[in-house]
Write a protein that holds these residues in place. Structure first.
Motif, short mmCIF file in Angstrom:
data_model
loop_
_atom_site.label_atom_id
_atom_site.label_comp_id
_atom_site.label_asym_id
_atom_site.label_seq_id
_atom_site.Cartn_x
_atom_site.Cartn_y
_atom_site.Cartn_z
N VAL A 48 0.84 -1.19 0.00
CA VAL A 48 0.00 0.00 0.00
C VAL A 48 0.88 1.25 0.00
CG1 VAL A 48 -1.65 1.34 1.38
CG2 VAL A 48 -1.95 -1.13 1.13
N GLY A 49 0.57 2.17 -0.88
CA GLY A 49 1.29 3.44 -0.90
C GLY A 49 0.82 4.31 0.26
N ILE A 50 1.73 5.06 0.83
CA ILE A 50 1.38 5.93 1.96
C ILE A 50 1.87 7.34 1.69
CG2 ILE A 50 1.55 6.29 4.45
CD1 ILE A 50 2.47 3.38 4.69
N VAL A 51 0.98 8.28 1.88
CA VAL A 51 1.33 9.69 1.82
C VAL A 51 1.12 10.21 3.25
CG1 VAL A 51 0.75 11.95 0.87
CG2 VAL A 51 0.57 9.91 -0.57
N VAL A 52 2.19 10.61 3.90
CA VAL A 52 2.12 11.07 5.28
C VAL A 52 2.04 12.60 5.30
CG1 VAL A 52 3.29 11.12 7.51
CG2 VAL A 52 3.41 9.07 6.08
N ARG A 53 1.05 13.10 5.99
CA ARG A 53 0.87 14.55 6.13
C ARG A 53 1.27 14.95 7.55
NH1 ARG A 53 1.87 16.60 2.30
NH2 ARG A 53 0.96 18.52 3.07
N PRO A 54 1.91 16.09 7.70
CA PRO A 54 2.36 16.53 9.02
C PRO A 54 1.23 17.06 9.91
CG PRO A 54 2.96 18.15 7.36
CD PRO A 54 2.39 16.97 6.63
N THR A 55 0.11 17.42 9.29
CA THR A 55 -1.05 17.89 10.05
C THR A 55 -2.30 17.23 9.48
OG1 THR A 55 -1.37 19.78 8.57
CG2 THR A 55 -0.02 20.15 10.55
N ASN A 56 -3.37 17.25 10.26
CA ASN A 56 -4.64 16.68 9.82
C ASN A 56 -5.34 17.70 8.92
OD1 ASN A 56 -7.12 15.54 9.43
ND2 ASN A 56 -7.54 15.17 11.58
N GLU A 57 -5.37 17.40 7.64
CA GLU A 57 -5.98 18.30 6.65
C GLU A 57 -7.42 17.93 6.34
OE1 GLU A 57 -3.49 18.49 3.17
OE2 GLU A 57 -1.68 18.49 4.40
N GLY A 58 -7.91 16.88 6.98
CA GLY A 58 -9.26 16.44 6.69
C GLY A 58 -9.36 15.80 5.32
N VAL A 59 -10.55 15.82 4.77
CA VAL A 59 -10.81 15.13 3.51
C VAL A 59 -10.04 15.73 2.34
CG1 VAL A 59 -12.87 16.41 2.82
CG2 VAL A 59 -12.66 13.99 2.23
N SER A 60 -9.68 16.99 2.42
CA SER A 60 -8.95 17.61 1.31
C SER A 60 -7.56 16.99 1.12
CB SER A 60 -8.83 19.12 1.51
OG SER A 60 -8.01 19.41 2.63
N ALA A 61 -7.09 16.23 2.09
CA ALA A 61 -5.79 15.56 1.96
C ALA A 61 -5.78 14.57 0.80
CB ALA A 61 -5.44 14.86 3.27
N ARG A 62 -6.94 14.19 0.31
CA ARG A 62 -7.01 13.30 -0.86
C ARG A 62 -6.22 13.87 -2.03
NH1 ARG A 62 -13.41 12.11 -0.32
NH2 ARG A 62 -13.21 10.23 0.93
N ASN A 63 -6.18 15.19 -2.11
CA ASN A 63 -5.47 15.82 -3.22
C ASN A 63 -4.01 15.37 -3.29
OD1 ASN A 63 -7.69 17.33 -4.13
ND2 ASN A 63 -7.34 18.83 -2.53
N HIS A 64 -3.39 15.07 -2.17
CA HIS A 64 -2.00 14.63 -2.17
C HIS A 64 -1.86 13.24 -2.80
CE1 HIS A 64 -0.94 18.10 0.19
NE2 HIS A 64 -1.90 17.80 1.04
#
Length: 115
Positions: free
Chosen positions: A58-74
């Protein structure tokens, strides 16, 4: 790559594990042509470590903060699938829903989304 499944999560490791297991068990998904991408919204419950250990494919994109659903863009930036399916960490396609959706999209180039 036929299908990219994008999942956003934040501190819901067990729900995510269940969802990924359901994806793995679904015989109608194009497993040889499928990638799952999880966007981890700064989880602190061991989500990243669990994914690396139990789901290395599984690919993982780790975000440093909780961006909510908009994090899908990454995930869209790295997704390679001809089609992209959005799931929550506690949702997954049942039966042949993904195959039917892809068929609709393949047969109707003017259609941009199936819900």
């Amino acid at each position: 790559m036929r299908l990219s499944i994008v999942i956003v999560t934040h501190n819901r490791r067990e729900a995510l594990r269940h969802t990924l297991a359901k994806l793995r068990e679904n015989p109608t998904l194009p497993h040889a042509q499928l990638e799952a991408i999880v966007v981890d919204n700064a989880s602190t419950d061991g989500t990243f470590e669990t994914l690396r250990r139990e789901y290395p494919h599984v690919g993982i994109v780790v975000r440093p903060t909780n961006e909510g659903v908009s994090a899908r863009n990454h995930a869209f930036e790295v997704a390679r699938g001809e089609h992209v399916m959005l799931c929550d960490d506690d949702s997954y396609p049942i039966g042949d829903a993904a195959a039917r959706a892809m068929r609709v999209l393949d047969l109707n180039p003017a259609v941009g989304a199936v819900a």
